[in-house]
Scaffold this motif. Structure first.
Motif, PDB file in Angstrom:
ATOM      1  N   TYR A  61       0.852  -1.207   0.000  1.00 28.77           N
ATOM      2  CA  TYR A  61       0.000   0.000   0.000  1.00 28.77           C
ATOM      3  C   TYR A  61       0.885   1.254   0.000  1.00 28.77           C
ATOM      4  N   LEU A  62       1.915   1.240   0.826  1.00 32.32           N
ATOM      5  CA  LEU A  62       2.754   2.440   0.987  1.00 32.32           C
ATOM      6  C   LEU A  62       3.573   2.767  -0.270  1.00 32.32           C
ATOM      7  N   THR A  63       3.758   1.785  -1.174  1.00 37.92           N
ATOM      8  CA  THR A  63       4.510   2.087  -2.411  1.00 37.92           C
ATOM      9  C   THR A  63       3.741   3.072  -3.295  1.00 37.92           C
ATOM     10  N   VAL A  68       4.081  10.222  -5.716  1.00 36.29           N
ATOM     11  CA  VAL A  68       3.497  11.497  -5.244  1.00 36.29           C
ATOM     12  C   VAL A  68       4.556  12.385  -4.594  1.00 36.29           C
ATOM     13  N   LEU A  69       5.389  11.777  -3.755  1.00 32.98           N
ATOM     14  CA  LEU A  69       6.291  12.600  -2.931  1.00 32.98           C
ATOM     15  C   LEU A  69       7.257  13.483  -3.729  1.00 32.98           C
ATOM     16  N   PRO A  70       7.791  13.022  -4.883  1.00 32.80           N
ATOM     17  CA  PRO A  70       8.667  13.932  -5.652  1.00 32.80           C
ATOM     18  C   PRO A  70       7.947  15.212  -6.085  1.00 32.80           C
ATOM     19  N   VAL A  99      -5.848  17.204   8.835  1.00 36.05           N
ATOM     20  CA  VAL A  99      -5.080  16.761   7.664  1.00 36.05           C
ATOM     21  C   VAL A  99      -3.676  16.397   8.125  1.00 36.05           C
ATOM     22  N   ARG A 100      -3.274  15.147   7.894  1.00 36.30           N
ATOM     23  CA  ARG A 100      -1.936  14.756   8.373  1.00 36.30           C
ATOM     24  C   ARG A 100      -0.966  14.556   7.214  1.00 36.30           C
ATOM     25  N   PHE A 101       0.281  14.819   7.486  1.00 31.73           N
ATOM     26  CA  PHE A 101       1.345  14.623   6.490  1.00 31.73           C
ATOM     27  C   PHE A 101       2.679  14.593   7.231  1.00 31.73           C
ATOM     28  N   ALA A 102       3.706  14.086   6.547  1.00 31.32           N
ATOM     29  CA  ALA A 102       5.037  13.999   7.150  1.00 31.32           C
ATOM     30  C   ALA A 102       5.903  15.097   6.551  1.00 31.32           C
ATOM     31  N   LEU A 139       1.127  16.589  12.298  1.00 29.09           N
ATOM     32  CA  LEU A 139       2.427  16.273  11.701  1.00 29.09           C
ATOM     33  C   LEU A 139       2.810  14.831  12.016  1.00 29.09           C
ATOM     34  N   CYS A 140       3.121  14.067  10.972  1.00 30.63           N
ATOM     35  CA  CYS A 140       3.529  12.665  11.150  1.00 30.63           C
ATOM     36  C   CYS A 140       5.046  12.574  11.220  1.00 30.63           C
ATOM     37  N   GLY A 141       5.552  11.894  12.250  1.00 29.92           N
ATOM     38  CA  GLY A 141       6.911  11.392  12.194  1.00 29.92           C
ATOM     39  C   GLY A 141       6.845  10.126  11.361  1.00 29.92           C
ATOM     40  N   ALA A 171       3.648   7.516  11.331  1.00 28.81           N
ATOM     41  CA  ALA A 171       3.113   6.747  10.202  1.00 28.81           C
ATOM     42  C   ALA A 171       4.217   5.884   9.614  1.00 28.81           C
ATOM     43  N   GLY A 172       3.834   5.006   8.699  1.00 27.64           N
ATOM     44  CA  GLY A 172       4.802   4.137   8.035  1.00 27.64           C
ATOM     45  C   GLY A 172       4.702   2.710   8.545  1.00 27.64           C
ATOM     46  N   ASP A 173       5.841   2.029   8.492  1.00 31.35           N
ATOM     47  CA  ASP A 173       5.905   0.582   8.705  1.00 31.35           C
ATOM     48  C   ASP A 173       5.823   0.209  10.194  1.00 31.35           C
ATOM     49  N   LEU A 198      -1.687   7.986  17.290  1.00 33.73           N
ATOM     50  CA  LEU A 198      -0.677   7.135  16.647  1.00 33.73           C
ATOM     51  C   LEU A 198      -1.326   6.027  15.825  1.00 33.73           C
ATOM     52  N   HIS A 199      -0.748   5.766  14.641  1.00 34.06           N
ATOM     53  CA  HIS A 199      -1.133   4.564  13.894  1.00 34.06           C
ATOM     54  C   HIS A 199      -0.721   3.359  14.741  1.00 34.06           C
ATOM     55  N   ALA A 200      -1.643   2.498  15.051  1.00 29.97           N
ATOM     56  CA  ALA A 200      -1.285   1.291  15.823  1.00 29.97           C
ATOM     57  C   ALA A 200      -2.350   0.223  15.641  1.00 29.97           C
ATOM     58  N   GLY A 201      -1.912  -1.027  15.714  1.00 28.64           N
ATOM     59  CA  GLY A 201      -2.866  -2.137  15.597  1.00 28.64           C
ATOM     60  C   GLY A 201      -3.337  -2.330  14.173  1.00 28.64           C
ATOM     61  N   GLU A 202      -2.535  -1.822  13.221  1.00 26.90           N
ATOM     62  CA  GLU A 202      -2.878  -1.992  11.804  1.00 26.90           C
ATOM     63  C   GLU A 202      -2.213  -3.268  11.293  1.00 26.90           C
ATOM     64  N   CYS A 203      -1.273  -3.803  12.098  1.00 29.61           N
ATOM     65  CA  CYS A 203      -0.520  -4.974  11.638  1.00 29.61           C
ATOM     66  C   CYS A 203      -0.745  -6.173  12.552  1.00 29.61           C
ATOM     67  N   THR A 248     -12.011   0.990   4.109  1.00 32.13           N
ATOM     68  CA  THR A 248     -11.476   0.564   2.800  1.00 32.13           C
ATOM     69  C   THR A 248      -9.980   0.302   2.886  1.00 32.13           C
ATOM     70  N   SER A 249      -9.271   1.220   3.511  1.00 36.28           N
ATOM     71  CA  SER A 249      -7.825   1.060   3.659  1.00 36.28           C
ATOM     72  C   SER A 249      -7.493  -0.208   4.450  1.00 36.28           C
ATOM     73  N   ASN A 250      -8.269  -0.478   5.504  1.00 35.21           N
ATOM     74  CA  ASN A 250      -8.000  -1.661   6.339  1.00 35.21           C
ATOM     75  C   ASN A 250      -8.177  -2.958   5.553  1.00 35.21           C
TER      76      ASN A 250
HETATM   77  O1  LIG Z   1      -2.501   3.555   6.750  1.00 39.46           O
HETATM   78  C1  LIG Z   1      -1.333   3.955   6.861  1.00 39.46           C
HETATM   79  N1  LIG Z   1      -0.504   3.365   7.750  1.00 39.46           N
HETATM   80  C2  LIG Z   1       0.772   3.772   7.943  1.00 39.46           C
HETATM   81  N2  LIG Z   1       1.315   4.776   7.256  1.00 39.46           N
HETATM   82  C3  LIG Z   1       0.552   5.389   6.332  1.00 39.46           C
HETATM   83  C4  LIG Z   1      -0.778   5.025   6.091  1.00 39.46           C
HETATM   84  N3  LIG Z   1      -1.259   5.816   5.118  1.00 39.46           N
HETATM   85  C5  LIG Z   1      -0.266   6.652   4.774  1.00 39.46           C
HETATM   86  N4  LIG Z   1       0.843   6.396   5.485  1.00 39.46           N
HETATM   87  C6  LIG Z   1       2.141   7.059   5.416  1.00 39.46           C
HETATM   88  O2  LIG Z   1       2.025   8.338   5.980  1.00 39.46           O
HETATM   89  C7  LIG Z   1       2.854   9.239   5.255  1.00 39.46           C
HETATM   90  C8  LIG Z   1       2.501  10.661   5.570  1.00 39.46           C
HETATM   91  O3  LIG Z   1       1.215  10.994   5.168  1.00 39.46           O
HETATM   92  C9  LIG Z   1       2.663   8.772   3.819  1.00 39.46           C
HETATM   93  O4  LIG Z   1       3.696   9.238   2.992  1.00 39.46           O
HETATM   94  C10 LIG Z   1       2.664   7.261   3.987  1.00 39.46           C
HETATM   95  O5  LIG Z   1       3.983   6.777   3.935  1.00 39.46           O
END
Ligand SMILES: O=c1[nH]cnc2c1ncn2[C@@H]1O[C@H](CO)[C@@H](O)[C@H]1O
Ligand SMILES: [Zn+2]
Length: 340
Positions: A61-63, A68-70, A99-102, A139-141, A171-173, A198-203, A248-250
């Motif tokens: 999914y993250l690929t 977009v990022l460039p 709205v979140r972003f890194a 802001l996402c780390g 966010a991320g892995d 925090l993103h958690a429990g997605e894995c 949908t994402s899940n």
């Molecule tokens: O569902 C998600 N789980 C974890 N990381 C995510 C998810 N969706 C997006 N990003 C990550 O968050 C960054 C900043 O917006 C994105 O670039 C992507 O790498």
């Protein structure tokens, strides 16, 4: 539930990534302006930017963020992107969005974190002026970045506190970088009184949810694995930890295999506050209206429950009490003709 009604109902969205939610035609314009190659054909463009039906994992999914990022390395592009997102959500009557972003992913050409955040805030505020949608940034780390980089992100959130940045996230892995690794960043964020989600429990790992709460999160992105831990489930109900669900994402990341396994009703019945979100409108190919309608289809959700989920979102939003009060009132007025 009917699409035309759902579309018009007032909504609150707390979990939406800017870089995953820019309309393909806007990305194409940004690419053309910067001399970067993206397909002309809308179908090919969509295929490049949206996950396929057979997506197997979060890492796959993250690929989809790679092309977009460039494009998001200049102030003008970031401003256009933020405005584009507000324009989209206005169409489905989102009244408030976080709205979140890194910011550290937009420093490849030399922008500072401050410049990145300022540019996004400018686009958000233009969007608010034009469409009347209130917003804040989170802001996402990034989990694969160094601690120093992530502390710098928290520091930037601190600098912009009450100036448009309402909180921080990671966010991320998740599978390879559990929350414990970020103790230093999250401690700093707590000391600076920055709200944390925090993103958690997605894995599949409930432990990461427990740790995220211990480290200061008052909300959890996804939180799907909570269903495997009854004790933690009660704790989340008791402490009113809000889960930002993104159905949908899940399904796409395989956090959940089938709609019938989605723990939506489990959480609702346990009294854990939940809200519904898109995660990434373009990457996931969805809107908030689509998410609500899907839940309606799967669980016979009605307008009254939708209203309740939006009140939960407002309760958990990183806003002042008087701002929450206004939103609660808007929700009551907007849903009133469709409940009872
Ligand atoms: O569902 C998600 N789980 C974890 N990381 C995510 C998810 N969706 C997006 N990003 C990550 O968050 C960054 C900043 O917006 C994105 O670039 C992507 O790498
Ligand atoms: Zn997310």
């Amino acid at each position: 539930m009917q699409r035309n009604i759902v579309e018009k109902l007032p909504k609150v969205e707390l979990h939406c990534h800017l870089d995953g939610s820019i309309q393909p035609h806007t990305l194409k314009k940004l690419a053309d302006a910067q001399g970067i190659d993206l397909p002309d054909d809308p179908k090919k463009l969509k295929k490049l930017l949206t996950v396929p039906k057979d997506c197997q994992s979060l890492l796959e999914y993250l690929t989809k963020f790679d092309p977009v990022l460039p494009l998001l390395q200049t102030e003008s592009a970031l401003e256009i992107a933020a405005f584009d997102l507000i324009e989209q959500v206005a169409r489905e009557n989102v009244r408030y969005i976080e709205v979140r972003f890194a910011p550290s992913l937009s420093t490849r050409k030399g922008l500072t974190l401050t410049q990145v955040v300022q540019a996004v805030l400018k686009g958000l505020s233009e969007g608010e002026k034009q469409f009347g949608v209130k917003s804040n940034a989170l802001l996402c780390g990034m989990r694969h970045h160094t601690i120093e980089k992530n502390v710098a992100v928290a520091k930037t959130a601190h600098d912009f506190a009450e100036k448009g940045v309402a909180g921080v996230d990671l966010a991320g892995d998740e599978a390879h970088y559990p929350p414990e690794l970020f103790e230093e960043m999250l401690k700093k964020a707590s000391e600076w009184h920055i709200p944390i989600t925090l993103h958690a429990g997605e894995c599949g790992c409930a432990h990461n949810i427990r740790e995220s709460i211990r480290l200061g999160a008052t909300r959890i992105g996804h939180g799907i694995a909570l269903e495997n831990d009854p004790e933690l489930l009660s704790k989340c109900a008791k402490e009113q930890i809000l889960l930002e669900l993104c159905p949908t994402s899940n399904l796409q990341t395989k956090a959940v295999k089938h709609p019938e396994d989605y723990p939506f009703l489990t959480f609702l019945k346990a009294g854990v506050p939940i809200c519904i979100n898109t995660d990434n409108r373009t990457v996931s190919g969805t809107t908030l209206t689509d998410e609500y309608l899907k839940l309606g289809e799967w669980y016979g959700l009605n307008y009254a429950t939708l209203e309740q989920l939006n009140h939960y979102a407002v309760d958990g939003a990183f806003l002042l009490e008087r701002e929450k009060e206004l939103l609660h009132r808007e929700l009551v007025a907007g849903y009133e003709p469709f409940v009872n």
